[in-house]
Design an enzyme around this catalytic site. Structure first.
Site, mmCIF file in Angstrom:
data_model
loop_
_atom_site.group_PDB
_atom_site.id
_atom_site.type_symbol
_atom_site.label_atom_id
_atom_site.label_comp_id
_atom_site.label_asym_id
_atom_site.label_seq_id
_atom_site.Cartn_x
_atom_site.Cartn_y
_atom_site.Cartn_z
ATOM 1 N N SER A 258 1.111 -1.156 -0.135
ATOM 2 C CA SER A 258 -0.339 -0.121 -0.290
ATOM 3 C C SER A 258 0.836 1.389 -0.331
ATOM 4 O O SER A 258 1.673 0.988 0.925
ATOM 5 C CB SER A 258 -0.543 0.909 1.035
ATOM 6 O OG SER A 258 -1.509 1.589 1.512
ATOM 7 N N HIS B 46 -1.278 -1.161 -4.329
ATOM 8 C CA HIS B 46 -2.261 -0.830 -4.017
ATOM 9 C C HIS B 46 -2.361 0.639 -3.283
ATOM 10 O O HIS B 46 -1.903 0.542 -2.289
ATOM 11 C CB HIS B 46 -2.433 -1.545 -2.257
ATOM 12 C CG HIS B 46 -3.680 -1.601 -1.739
ATOM 13 N ND1 HIS B 46 -5.098 -2.322 -2.188
ATOM 14 C CD2 HIS B 46 -4.571 -0.626 -1.022
ATOM 15 C CE1 HIS B 46 -6.627 -2.004 -1.276
ATOM 16 N NE2 HIS B 46 -5.351 -0.837 -0.719
ATOM 17 N N ASP C 277 -4.918 3.652 -1.824
ATOM 18 C CA ASP C 277 -6.136 4.057 -0.899
ATOM 19 C C ASP C 277 -6.375 5.285 -0.894
ATOM 20 O O ASP C 277 -5.832 6.402 -1.320
ATOM 21 C CB ASP C 277 -5.230 3.869 0.077
ATOM 22 C CG ASP C 277 -5.346 2.366 1.116
ATOM 23 O OD1 ASP C 277 -6.111 1.714 1.168
ATOM 24 O OD2 ASP C 277 -3.464 2.090 0.801
ATOM 25 N N MET D 165 -9.210 8.094 -0.350
ATOM 26 C CA MET D 165 -9.870 8.315 0.392
ATOM 27 C C MET D 165 -10.015 9.951 0.866
ATOM 28 O O MET D 165 -9.952 11.403 -0.199
ATOM 29 C CB MET D 165 -9.156 8.580 2.368
ATOM 30 C CG MET D 165 -8.113 7.693 2.713
ATOM 31 S SD MET D 165 -7.784 7.387 4.013
ATOM 32 C CE MET D 165 -7.337 5.870 3.756
ATOM 33 N N HIS E 165 -7.954 1.514 -4.475
ATOM 34 C CA HIS E 165 -9.328 1.324 -3.285
ATOM 35 C C HIS E 165 -10.003 2.269 -2.832
ATOM 36 O O HIS E 165 -9.158 3.149 -1.765
ATOM 37 C CB HIS E 165 -8.311 0.604 -2.256
ATOM 38 C CG HIS E 165 -9.083 0.077 -0.376
ATOM 39 N ND1 HIS E 165 -8.818 -0.124 0.784
ATOM 40 C CD2 HIS E 165 -10.631 -0.155 -0.899
ATOM 41 C CE1 HIS E 165 -9.841 -0.225 1.389
ATOM 42 N NE2 HIS E 165 -10.819 0.371 0.705
ATOM 43 N N MET F 132 -12.245 4.216 -0.494
ATOM 44 C CA MET F 132 -13.125 4.557 0.944
ATOM 45 C C MET F 132 -13.817 6.545 0.256
ATOM 46 O O MET F 132 -12.877 7.162 0.637
ATOM 47 C CB MET F 132 -11.995 4.716 1.952
ATOM 48 C CG MET F 132 -11.370 3.599 1.564
ATOM 49 S SD MET F 132 -9.563 2.775 2.978
ATOM 50 C CE MET F 132 -8.389 3.686 1.649
ATOM 51 N N MET G 42 -11.600 -5.751 4.921
ATOM 52 C CA MET G 42 -11.402 -4.990 5.672
ATOM 53 C C MET G 42 -10.736 -5.383 7.282
ATOM 54 O O MET G 42 -10.945 -5.893 7.474
ATOM 55 C CB MET G 42 -11.271 -3.969 6.165
ATOM 56 C CG MET G 42 -11.845 -2.595 4.530
ATOM 57 S SD MET G 42 -10.144 -2.034 3.799
ATOM 58 C CE MET G 42 -9.150 -1.297 4.952
ATOM 59 N N GLY H 200 -9.486 4.039 7.131
ATOM 60 C CA GLY H 200 -8.895 5.149 7.280
ATOM 61 C C GLY H 200 -7.605 5.906 7.295
ATOM 62 O O GLY H 200 -7.108 7.498 7.109
ATOM 63 N N PHE H 201 -6.794 4.835 7.970
ATOM 64 C CA PHE H 201 -5.655 5.282 7.944
ATOM 65 C C PHE H 201 -4.680 3.425 8.546
ATOM 66 O O PHE H 201 -5.052 2.810 8.358
ATOM 67 C CB PHE H 201 -5.703 6.013 10.164
ATOM 68 C CG PHE H 201 -6.165 6.998 9.985
ATOM 69 C CD1 PHE H 201 -5.514 7.750 9.984
ATOM 70 C CD2 PHE H 201 -7.429 7.334 10.240
ATOM 71 C CE1 PHE H 201 -6.288 8.805 10.290
ATOM 72 C CE2 PHE H 201 -8.060 8.315 10.675
ATOM 73 C CZ PHE H 201 -7.978 9.507 10.180
ATOM 74 N N GLY H 202 -3.045 4.184 7.707
ATOM 75 C CA GLY H 202 -2.425 3.070 7.737
ATOM 76 C C GLY H 202 -1.890 2.304 9.392
ATOM 77 O O GLY H 202 -1.431 3.408 10.420
ATOM 78 N N GLY H 203 -1.165 1.534 9.763
ATOM 79 C CA GLY H 203 -0.255 1.359 10.120
ATOM 80 C C GLY H 203 -1.487 1.054 12.111
ATOM 81 O O GLY H 203 -0.970 0.795 13.370
ATOM 82 N N ASP I 232 -6.912 -6.387 4.436
ATOM 83 C CA ASP I 232 -6.476 -5.192 4.542
ATOM 84 C C ASP I 232 -6.162 -4.729 5.362
ATOM 85 O O ASP I 232 -7.336 -4.110 5.964
ATOM 86 C CB ASP I 232 -7.258 -4.138 2.429
ATOM 87 C CG ASP I 232 -6.486 -3.058 3.036
ATOM 88 O OD1 ASP I 232 -4.880 -3.000 3.352
ATOM 89 O OD2 ASP I 232 -6.747 -2.262 2.257
ATOM 90 N N GLY I 233 -5.287 -3.893 5.909
ATOM 91 C CA GLY I 233 -5.240 -3.839 7.442
ATOM 92 C C GLY I 233 -4.036 -4.678 8.719
ATOM 93 O O GLY I 233 -4.468 -5.223 8.337
ATOM 94 N N GLY I 234 -2.922 -4.123 8.959
ATOM 95 C CA GLY I 234 -1.972 -4.640 9.661
ATOM 96 C C GLY I 234 -1.887 -6.126 9.438
ATOM 97 O O GLY I 234 -1.623 -7.077 10.476
ATOM 98 N N GLY J 253 0.613 -0.898 3.527
ATOM 99 C CA GLY J 253 1.509 -0.925 3.708
ATOM 100 C C GLY J 253 2.665 -0.573 4.187
ATOM 101 O O GLY J 253 4.025 -0.766 4.444
HETATM 102 C C1 DX5 Z 1 -6.493 1.659 5.670
HETATM 103 C C2 DX5 Z 1 -6.074 1.241 4.103
HETATM 104 C C3 DX5 Z 1 -4.882 0.076 3.856
HETATM 105 C C4 DX5 Z 1 -3.621 0.594 4.854
HETATM 106 C C5 DX5 Z 1 -2.917 -0.350 5.207
HETATM 107 O O1 DX5 Z 1 -7.612 2.398 5.331
HETATM 108 O O2 DX5 Z 1 -7.310 0.440 3.446
HETATM 109 O O3 DX5 Z 1 -4.568 -0.247 2.725
HETATM 110 O O4 DX5 Z 1 -3.030 1.607 4.109
HETATM 111 O O5 DX5 Z 1 -1.667 0.151 5.939
HETATM 112 P P1 DX5 Z 1 -1.328 -1.087 7.108
HETATM 113 O O6 DX5 Z 1 -0.856 -2.482 6.014
HETATM 114 O O7 DX5 Z 1 0.350 0.011 7.807
HETATM 115 O O8 DX5 Z 1 -2.131 -1.144 7.825
HETATM 116 ZN ZN ZN Z 2 -6.636 -0.455 1.415
#
Ligand code: DX5
Ligand code: ZN
Length: 220
Positions: free
Chosen positions: A9, A34, A36, A38, A67, A69, A140, A145-148, A174-176, A196
């Site tokens: 990502s 990927h 993102d 938003m 993706h 959002m 998801m 909304g946010f990475g990490g 997707d996510g974590g 990501g």
């Molecule tokens: C969150 C995004 C994800 C995000 C994943 O809203 O859709 O794609 O970037 O990031 P990590 O891998 O850091 O959770």
């Molecule tokens: Zn995503």
């Protein structure tokens, strides 16, 4: 069985050096990129739109997994398809705002793969009417909304429900996603993995992508 796909990502990339970042993960073995998107409405964060997507397309050789959002994918889908999206995914949670089936058909008719995404608290059965129109479901494993953020194992059983519903396409999570979560995601039936922080936070992206792929392969 669908191929394992590692999809870094770009949300976690250094945007001052986007072309280098794209090249580094492509050289490191990424299968998809990927993106993102938003809008500050569907999620409380803003990222980028078709303009940056088109810029990424210029320096990318791998498929763009976009993706959305956003609250109104009907309004913007063509702009992202024009910008070079190869897979275009939007969220089922906006379904009351337009004709979901018509948009999926439109994405396919334009030559891209069509996807729907599920927030962690959305029932996968909401996708039942679209099972045959979908190339990809993006599950998801954090709230969009946010990475990490921290991976939510509670979403894992959704993949089996999708299969029971007759969905035969690709399942992405997707996510974590990282070294400590990818095996569980694989065992649940996921084949595409968005990562990501795990990829862009690694000193050696190629080594991290290889590690993720090996863990997923071993868990199958
Ligand atoms: C969150 C995004 C994800 C995000 C994943 O809203 O859709 O794609 O970037 O990031 P990590 O891998 O850091 O959770
Ligand atoms: Zn995503």
């Amino acid at each position: 069985m669908h191929p394992i796909r590692i999809a870094p990502s770009l949300l976690a990339a250094d945007f001052t050096r986007l072309a280098d970042e794209v090249r580094s993960v492509e050289a490191g073995g990424a299968d998809w990129l990927h993106l993102d998107v938003m809008d500050g409405h569907f999620v409380p964060n803003l990222t980028f739109g078709p303009f940056i997507t088109a810029a990424i397309k210029k320096c990318a050789t791998k498929p763009l997994d976009v993706h959305l959002m956003i609250t109104d994918p009907w309004r913007y889908a063509d702009a992202f398809l024009d910008a070079g999206a190869d897979l275009l995914t939007f969220h089922i949670e906006v379904a009351e705002r337009g004709d979901v089936g018509a948009l999926l058909a439109h994405i396919r008719q334009r030559g891209a793969k069509a996807g729907l995404s599920l927030q962690p608290d959305t029932d996968p059965r909401t996708l039942q009417p679209y099972v045959r129109q979908l190339d990809l479901v993006l599950v998801m494993s954090v709230f969009a909304g946010f990475g990490g953020q921290k991976f939510m194992p509670s979403v894992l059983p959704k993949v089996a429900v999708l299969r029971e519903m007759g969905f035969a396409g690709e399942v992405s999570m997707d996510g974590g996603i990282g070294s400590s979560t990818i095996a569980d995601a694989t065992r649940a039936g996921t084949n595409a993995f968005v990562a990501g922080t795990a990829v862009f936070g690694a000193q050696d992206r190629g080594a991290r992508i290889a590690e993720l792929r090996a863990l997923a392969t071993a868990a199958r």
